[in-house]
Motif scaffolding. Sequence first.
Motif: not given
Length: 268
Positions: A186-210
């Motif tokens: 299980l992975e959880y990502f969170r952001s409070l900025t409007s310009d954050t975009i997690w692309p429609n891609d199974p391989v994410q470049t950023s690490e999960a917060d949890i």
Amino acid sequence: MLRFSILLCYFLGMTVVFAEKPASATLKERDSQKQIDLQRKNGFGDNEIDTLHASIIENLRKMKKLQELGVDKTAAQYLAQTPQEHKELYKKDKDGKPYLEIKLPQGQSYIDYPTVFLYDGIAYIYPKEDFSDLDKIILAFRRVNADGTIHVKEMRRLINPSPRSESPEKDEKGEAKLDTNSDIRLEYFRSLTSDTIWPNDPVQTSEADIAMVLNDEKDPLPYDKQKHIMMSYKKMLRKISKQTAFKLRSIELDQKQMITKILDYNTN
């Protein structure tokens, strides 16, 4: 245990509620705990989940055979009034591995009312190279608040790194050996900025917060949450099975239409 309880609440978007641990457990509670420990030891095998895995890969195998015959490319070229652009059924991730993308439910969520969230979901289905079984399943769910001045963006992902179909192997009771599903991540990502975009891609470049594992031997998730996760996973698999079956029927229909087109000549 407490640490993961708190993290899981964040993952599921729930409120953390602390309760005082009872000083002593009753006989019923001890018996219940034994059942939970046994369940965790044996894993969270489920016959329907294994059957759904088998159904999905079978649909993918049949689609692959029709693709190898060139049905999808030929249909795009000749079935419409004008030739259409052929769209590949499979996409490739950053590592070059092919996957099938399935759209999951999207809409508005009122679970944190009065804040309203917009959400969408995507499933990434990886077959093994020889299509003998599924290689990996990733379910991604994103949401962002529809009102307010601060954009709360979240993405939750469930990753099954080893989805298995029905096995011919038997357990000690002579019953079909089930996949334990214990390694689901299980992975959880969170952001409070409007310009954050997690692309429609199974391989994410950023690490999960949890990040956490469903049935970690050293620090397992709360049992009721484990059951909830498995029920949710099964529900999504049912949708994926239906959608892959629909895609297969669409290609099969194209094949029949092509045959009809070839044989449809006027002898008068």
